[in-house]
Design an enzyme around this catalytic site. Sequence first.
Site, short mmCIF file in Angstrom:
data_model
loop_
_atom_site.label_atom_id
_atom_site.label_comp_id
_atom_site.label_asym_id
_atom_site.label_seq_id
_atom_site.Cartn_x
_atom_site.Cartn_y
_atom_site.Cartn_z
N THR A 181 -11.04 23.26 -7.22
CA THR A 181 -11.86 23.81 -8.10
C THR A 181 -13.35 22.96 -7.54
O THR A 181 -13.33 22.02 -6.93
CB THR A 181 -11.73 23.43 -9.65
OG1 THR A 181 -11.78 21.95 -9.62
CG2 THR A 181 -10.37 24.30 -10.09
N GLU A 327 -8.78 29.37 -10.64
CA GLU A 327 -7.53 29.31 -11.50
C GLU A 327 -7.02 30.67 -11.43
O GLU A 327 -5.79 30.87 -12.15
CB GLU A 327 -7.89 28.68 -12.84
CG GLU A 327 -8.14 27.16 -12.57
CD GLU A 327 -9.48 26.84 -12.29
OE1 GLU A 327 -10.05 25.61 -12.70
OE2 GLU A 327 -10.53 27.61 -12.06
N LYS A 436 -28.31 24.33 -27.45
CA LYS A 436 -28.19 24.40 -28.80
C LYS A 436 -29.41 23.77 -29.34
O LYS A 436 -29.80 22.85 -29.38
CB LYS A 436 -26.98 23.42 -29.21
CG LYS A 436 -26.83 23.49 -30.57
CD LYS A 436 -25.36 23.21 -31.18
CE LYS A 436 -24.80 23.28 -32.55
NZ LYS A 436 -23.58 22.82 -32.71
N TRP A 441 -27.60 28.55 -31.10
CA TRP A 441 -27.14 28.85 -29.52
C TRP A 441 -27.87 29.70 -28.62
O TRP A 441 -28.46 30.60 -29.36
CB TRP A 441 -25.80 29.10 -29.30
CG TRP A 441 -24.59 28.15 -29.79
CD1 TRP A 441 -23.84 28.34 -30.88
CD2 TRP A 441 -24.43 27.03 -29.08
NE1 TRP A 441 -23.19 27.31 -30.99
CE2 TRP A 441 -23.42 26.36 -29.60
CE3 TRP A 441 -24.62 26.39 -27.89
CZ2 TRP A 441 -22.81 24.95 -29.44
CZ3 TRP A 441 -24.17 24.91 -27.65
CH2 TRP A 441 -23.22 24.52 -28.34
#
Length: 544
Positions: A181, A327, A436, A441
Amino acid sequence: MRGLMMDEPLTLAAILERANRYFPRGEVVSRRPDGTLSRIKYAALAKRVRRLAQALQQAGLKRGDRVATLMWNHAAHVEAYFAAPLSGGVVHPLNLRLHPDEIAYIAGHAGDRFLIVDDVLWPVFERFRDKVRFERVWVVPFGGMPTPPGAEIYETLLAQSSEDYEFPECDENDAAGMFFTSGTTGQPKGVVYSHRSLVLHSMAECMTDSFGLSQNDTALLLAPMFHVNGWGLPYTCPMAGTKLVLSGGGCGPEELLDLMEQEGVTFACGVPTIWLGVLDALRKNPGGWNFRGPVRVLIGGAAPPESLIRGLDRFGLRIMHAWGMTETSPLATAGRLKAHMHDWNDDRKYEVRCKQGYAVPLIRLRLMRPEGEVPWDGATPGELEVRGPWIAASYYNAPEAANRWSPDGWFRTGDVATIDAEGYVKIVDRAKDMIKSGGEWISSVDLENALMAHPAVREAAVIAVPDAKWQERPLAVIVPRDGASVAPAELEKFLGARFAKWQIPDGFVFATEIPRTSVGKFLKSQLREQYRDWHKQPESTKKD
């Protein structure tokens, strides 16, 4: 009572044999560093795969041994993709764009035993050579350069083995490929694909409502093969008999368009940055290239702005958005319109096409919050979780990362998303990139896509900067188009048509480029570090 079906293992040998038997004249076309093209038929490729597989065994490869590659996109890399797992080993493409220390760490953690490297990439290898312990290193004459001292010649290796070599039997659950990754917290994590997972993933990519590849197609792979399994194309194209065009180490937009026209490309894939450059080239020379028909353009890695989708449509390049990650092998969703949507007006269609699509067959999705599962209402965000037969169940030798899987076995992607009633996923942000502000958000992705719809903006990245009153506030980093200029007040007004005042960035800073990860995504961690004291800069455009 059990079914009475044959227990035929799903292995990569079946893909190679299908390409050899049914599509022997199918081609792999490779663009060399000097711009010339080399060609090899699937029948000849299959023979070379057998030679390489036997040569690896003669070199001492044992079941499960890792064979690293340090290579650009070309036919020899495809050979390694097949030969390493079909000889009983595991192919492990190394990300050559990483820092040498990081490459060395990955090779060491993976336990790589052998290396196949392009001659043009030998200088990259030299930068970490003293930190790794490859037993043997073979150099591929991709750029026609002399073989360096201490290396063995790839073609000599193949000449010493047989094209009639019989692959050893393997279990479909044996490891076949390993990828690490990028952009994760801490050290890169290893994901290990099995033969079974790769075969099923290739079948899913062939389906009409995903990539829709067939022997009538010519596919251009622009994403590097060391990135998330080469987006599956090194296996999917031979399975389907699709002509595969590989761009080597990459090329400029004009050269890319030349290649697409010359080879009759019908399907191409790459990150948005590539296609932004292509759109600029098409706009500058609108009659410069003629394609044989509409070209399906797959975009992943980052969300394409609506302006890019609309812009390429005018030139016969139709973007399809997909979502996945290392993944997930990587395909998990594909952005096809459903049948009842074809009669919708263009604005509604573009709204859907900007989303990441719905799950491909055999993949399951859900959205989660601490309090439980989130409804599919297109408005309520949650962390996207996924499971399926080609989804990783754990990382390689990384028990500290076990919390990436839920107690009931779903993979926690780290992406914050909504899913509408039709099942279409919209990635709102990475969890770590959400802003935030005052307890509310703000999606950096939504702001970025809106900003890139402005005619003077080439690229935009939005990050959170500290704020004493609101905790965090958005800051936009803007790369203007060539020759264009735009004032912050104009961008504020432009965003005001779509966003509430409190969601609009407090400031706009201008840059010549935005830093990126090794796979082309915005490197927001670097931007956050660069602008962490932004509010103290007197030249900023921050509002009161």
